[in-house]
Design a protein around this motif. Structure first.
Motif, mmCIF file in Angstrom:
data_model
loop_
_atom_site.group_PDB
_atom_site.id
_atom_site.type_symbol
_atom_site.label_atom_id
_atom_site.label_comp_id
_atom_site.label_asym_id
_atom_site.label_seq_id
_atom_site.Cartn_x
_atom_site.Cartn_y
_atom_site.Cartn_z
ATOM 1 N N TRP A 150 0.825 -1.200 0.000
ATOM 2 C CA TRP A 150 0.000 0.000 0.000
ATOM 3 C C TRP A 150 0.865 1.257 0.000
ATOM 4 O O TRP A 150 1.785 1.396 0.793
ATOM 5 C CB TRP A 150 -0.905 0.009 1.225
ATOM 6 C CG TRP A 150 -1.826 1.197 1.242
ATOM 7 C CD1 TRP A 150 -1.674 2.349 1.932
ATOM 8 C CD2 TRP A 150 -3.035 1.330 0.494
ATOM 9 N NE1 TRP A 150 -2.711 3.207 1.679
ATOM 10 C CE2 TRP A 150 -3.571 2.610 0.794
ATOM 11 C CE3 TRP A 150 -3.723 0.502 -0.395
ATOM 12 C CZ2 TRP A 150 -4.755 3.077 0.237
ATOM 13 C CZ3 TRP A 150 -4.903 0.961 -0.946
ATOM 14 C CH2 TRP A 150 -5.408 2.233 -0.630
ATOM 15 N N ARG B 8 -8.090 7.893 -2.135
ATOM 16 C CA ARG B 8 -8.793 6.719 -1.646
ATOM 17 C C ARG B 8 -10.244 6.688 -2.129
ATOM 18 O O ARG B 8 -11.185 6.662 -1.344
ATOM 19 C CB ARG B 8 -8.725 6.642 -0.122
ATOM 20 C CG ARG B 8 -7.325 6.353 0.397
ATOM 21 C CD ARG B 8 -7.286 6.173 1.897
ATOM 22 N NE ARG B 8 -5.932 5.905 2.346
ATOM 23 C CZ ARG B 8 -5.591 5.626 3.610
ATOM 24 N NH1 ARG B 8 -6.520 5.601 4.545
ATOM 25 N NH2 ARG B 8 -4.340 5.393 3.937
ATOM 26 N N TYR C 138 -13.018 4.407 -4.322
ATOM 27 C CA TYR C 138 -13.133 2.981 -4.641
ATOM 28 C C TYR C 138 -14.552 2.646 -5.079
ATOM 29 O O TYR C 138 -15.520 3.385 -4.850
ATOM 30 C CB TYR C 138 -12.755 2.129 -3.421
ATOM 31 C CG TYR C 138 -13.838 2.084 -2.364
ATOM 32 C CD1 TYR C 138 -14.748 1.035 -2.309
ATOM 33 C CD2 TYR C 138 -13.978 3.119 -1.431
ATOM 34 C CE1 TYR C 138 -15.754 0.995 -1.349
ATOM 35 C CE2 TYR C 138 -14.970 3.100 -0.480
ATOM 36 C CZ TYR C 138 -15.853 2.021 -0.434
ATOM 37 O OH TYR C 138 -16.856 2.005 0.505
ATOM 38 N N LEU D 63 -14.386 1.159 5.818
ATOM 39 C CA LEU D 63 -13.467 1.857 4.913
ATOM 40 C C LEU D 63 -13.579 3.368 5.083
ATOM 41 O O LEU D 63 -12.581 4.091 4.991
ATOM 42 C CB LEU D 63 -13.763 1.466 3.468
ATOM 43 C CG LEU D 63 -13.320 0.068 3.022
ATOM 44 C CD1 LEU D 63 -13.877 -0.255 1.637
ATOM 45 C CD2 LEU D 63 -11.798 -0.038 3.025
ATOM 46 N N PHE E 242 -11.691 6.400 3.009
ATOM 47 C CA PHE E 242 -12.088 5.883 1.698
ATOM 48 C C PHE E 242 -13.437 6.477 1.311
ATOM 49 O O PHE E 242 -14.347 6.570 2.130
ATOM 50 C CB PHE E 242 -12.186 4.358 1.715
ATOM 51 C CG PHE E 242 -10.871 3.661 1.560
ATOM 52 C CD1 PHE E 242 -10.429 3.258 0.310
ATOM 53 C CD2 PHE E 242 -10.071 3.397 2.667
ATOM 54 C CE1 PHE E 242 -9.218 2.597 0.159
ATOM 55 C CE2 PHE E 242 -8.856 2.745 2.529
ATOM 56 C CZ PHE E 242 -8.434 2.350 1.272
ATOM 57 N N TYR F 260 -9.534 2.588 -6.859
ATOM 58 C CA TYR F 260 -9.350 1.217 -6.369
ATOM 59 C C TYR F 260 -10.630 0.416 -6.544
ATOM 60 O O TYR F 260 -11.749 0.959 -6.531
ATOM 61 C CB TYR F 260 -8.970 1.217 -4.885
ATOM 62 C CG TYR F 260 -7.681 1.925 -4.579
ATOM 63 C CD1 TYR F 260 -6.452 1.363 -4.903
ATOM 64 C CD2 TYR F 260 -7.695 3.173 -3.965
ATOM 65 C CE1 TYR F 260 -5.272 2.020 -4.629
ATOM 66 C CE2 TYR F 260 -6.512 3.842 -3.685
ATOM 67 C CZ TYR F 260 -5.303 3.261 -4.021
ATOM 68 O OH TYR F 260 -4.140 3.919 -3.745
ATOM 69 N N VAL G 158 -12.573 -2.916 -4.742
ATOM 70 C CA VAL G 158 -12.598 -3.702 -3.509
ATOM 71 C C VAL G 158 -13.460 -4.935 -3.751
ATOM 72 O O VAL G 158 -14.647 -4.817 -4.083
ATOM 73 C CB VAL G 158 -13.152 -2.876 -2.331
ATOM 74 C CG1 VAL G 158 -13.223 -3.737 -1.068
ATOM 75 C CG2 VAL G 158 -12.283 -1.645 -2.088
ATOM 76 N N ARG H 191 -9.978 -7.723 -0.736
ATOM 77 C CA ARG H 191 -8.875 -7.561 -1.689
ATOM 78 C C ARG H 191 -9.022 -6.218 -2.386
ATOM 79 O O ARG H 191 -10.077 -5.907 -2.948
ATOM 80 C CB ARG H 191 -8.889 -8.697 -2.715
ATOM 81 C CG ARG H 191 -7.765 -8.663 -3.740
ATOM 82 C CD ARG H 191 -7.814 -9.917 -4.598
ATOM 83 N NE ARG H 191 -6.714 -9.983 -5.563
ATOM 84 C CZ ARG H 191 -6.837 -9.668 -6.846
ATOM 85 N NH1 ARG H 191 -8.005 -9.272 -7.329
ATOM 86 N NH2 ARG H 191 -5.794 -9.769 -7.652
ATOM 87 N N ILE H 192 -7.969 -5.387 -2.328
ATOM 88 C CA ILE H 192 -7.977 -4.060 -2.948
ATOM 89 C C ILE H 192 -6.979 -4.046 -4.095
ATOM 90 O O ILE H 192 -5.799 -4.389 -3.897
ATOM 91 C CB ILE H 192 -7.633 -2.957 -1.930
ATOM 92 C CG1 ILE H 192 -8.615 -2.997 -0.743
ATOM 93 C CG2 ILE H 192 -7.662 -1.583 -2.583
ATOM 94 C CD1 ILE H 192 -8.311 -1.984 0.337
ATOM 95 N N THR H 193 -7.441 -3.670 -5.269
ATOM 96 C CA THR H 193 -6.576 -3.589 -6.450
ATOM 97 C C THR H 193 -6.696 -2.208 -7.079
ATOM 98 O O THR H 193 -7.689 -1.499 -6.875
ATOM 99 C CB THR H 193 -6.957 -4.652 -7.501
ATOM 100 O OG1 THR H 193 -8.331 -4.443 -7.883
ATOM 101 C CG2 THR H 193 -6.785 -6.056 -6.936
ATOM 102 N N GLU I 254 -2.644 -5.799 -7.340
ATOM 103 C CA GLU I 254 -3.126 -6.008 -5.979
ATOM 104 C C GLU I 254 -2.248 -5.209 -5.015
ATOM 105 O O GLU I 254 -1.037 -5.377 -4.991
ATOM 106 C CB GLU I 254 -3.092 -7.489 -5.612
ATOM 107 C CG GLU I 254 -3.634 -7.802 -4.231
ATOM 108 C CD GLU I 254 -3.630 -9.288 -3.943
ATOM 109 O OE1 GLU I 254 -4.640 -9.951 -4.241
ATOM 110 O OE2 GLU I 254 -2.597 -9.787 -3.445
ATOM 111 N N TYR J 216 -3.511 -4.534 -1.550
ATOM 112 C CA TYR J 216 -3.807 -4.889 -0.152
ATOM 113 C C TYR J 216 -4.740 -6.087 -0.138
ATOM 114 O O TYR J 216 -5.736 -6.138 -0.896
ATOM 115 C CB TYR J 216 -4.466 -3.715 0.575
ATOM 116 C CG TYR J 216 -4.404 -3.836 2.090
ATOM 117 C CD1 TYR J 216 -3.210 -3.614 2.767
ATOM 118 C CD2 TYR J 216 -5.540 -4.144 2.832
ATOM 119 C CE1 TYR J 216 -3.156 -3.709 4.150
ATOM 120 C CE2 TYR J 216 -5.490 -4.235 4.216
ATOM 121 C CZ TYR J 216 -4.287 -4.017 4.866
ATOM 122 O OH TYR J 216 -4.225 -4.117 6.240
#
Length: 231
Positions: A38, A45, A47, A72, A77, A87, A89, A150-152, A159, A161
């Motif tokens: 990260w 942030r 998402y 989040l 976020f 991002y 999620v 899973r955060i991409t 990826e 986080y």
């Protein structure tokens, strides 16, 4: 005096067994494992949730997304449309049932009423006594609940986080366990790469997760951030 001591000891043992068998606990303990690359800042942030085909139009999925979105938001976020998101999620979750067998002592009284060492008395133990006669195996169901987040990066698919939260207990409902999993998974975000920690969440009288008092401690022998209390 000897009998009084036996009585007090037996009462403590029975109280402890009753507490274990009832499944009533003051805290829910969740093990959290994170892998991280990260480097995001608060200003980036944004998402959106990413769903697999079987998660589309899924009410259970939507319910869990709301819980995760709330957690989040405490880490700056901001949920936006897919086209605006920096991002993505993705959530994965499940529950597994196992049986655990516990050996419990059975007690007997070698001096049944109405006599105790030659003197009449009322037997306080009834059909049992202060001495163990053996053990009986009792089996109980134990449920393991799991949440993965899973955060991409949306633009690259990289990826950045991945965290897994897991707890076990007598609770047979995943939906009731999910608030604890969501809060535990994102406690102390972002954790270091390969971090493992145990998060303890107090349970209020209604069984809900309180709005504060999240105590996190690193597991023995694993890299993690320092213990924290999230408000």
């Amino acid at each position: 005096m000897t009998l009084d001591r036996w009585t007090r000891r037996a009462a403590l043992v029975l109280a402890a067994l009753a507490g274990m068998l009832s499944g009533c606990t003051t805290y829910v303990e969740t093990q959290v494992t994170a892998f991280s690359d990260w480097s995001g800042s608060d200003t980036t942030r944004t998402y959106a949730f990413e769903r697999s085909p079987d998660q589309q139009n899924n009410l259970e999925q939507s319910t869990y997304e709301q819980l995760v979105a709330h957690e989040l938001a405490t880490h700056a976020f901001q949920r936006v449309s897919l086209s605006e998101a920096r991002y993505l999620v993705a959530l994965s979750y499940g529950i597994r049932s196992d049986m655990v067998t516990v050996s419990q002592p059975v007690y007997y009284n070698p001096w049944p009423a109405p006599y105790y060492w030659g003197r009449p008395m009322i037997d306080p133990w009834g059909p049992f006594g202060p001495f163990p006669a053996g053990y009986v195996d009792q089996s109980y169901p134990v449920y393991t609940h799991v949440l993965g987040i899973r955060i991409t990066q949306r633009a690259t698919g990289k990826e950045v986080y991945k965290v897994t939260a897991r707890n076990s207990g007598a609770e047979s409902s995943l939906v009731r366990a999910m608030p604890y999993l969501a809060r535990s998974a994102l406690s102390g975000f972002p954790l270091g790469n390969g971090a493992v920690q145990t998060v303890k969440l107090p349970v209020d009288s209604n069984g809900a997760v309180p709005s504060n008092e999240v105590a996190a401690s690193p597991a023995s022998g694993a890299p993690a951030s320092a213990p924290k209390v999230a408000q």
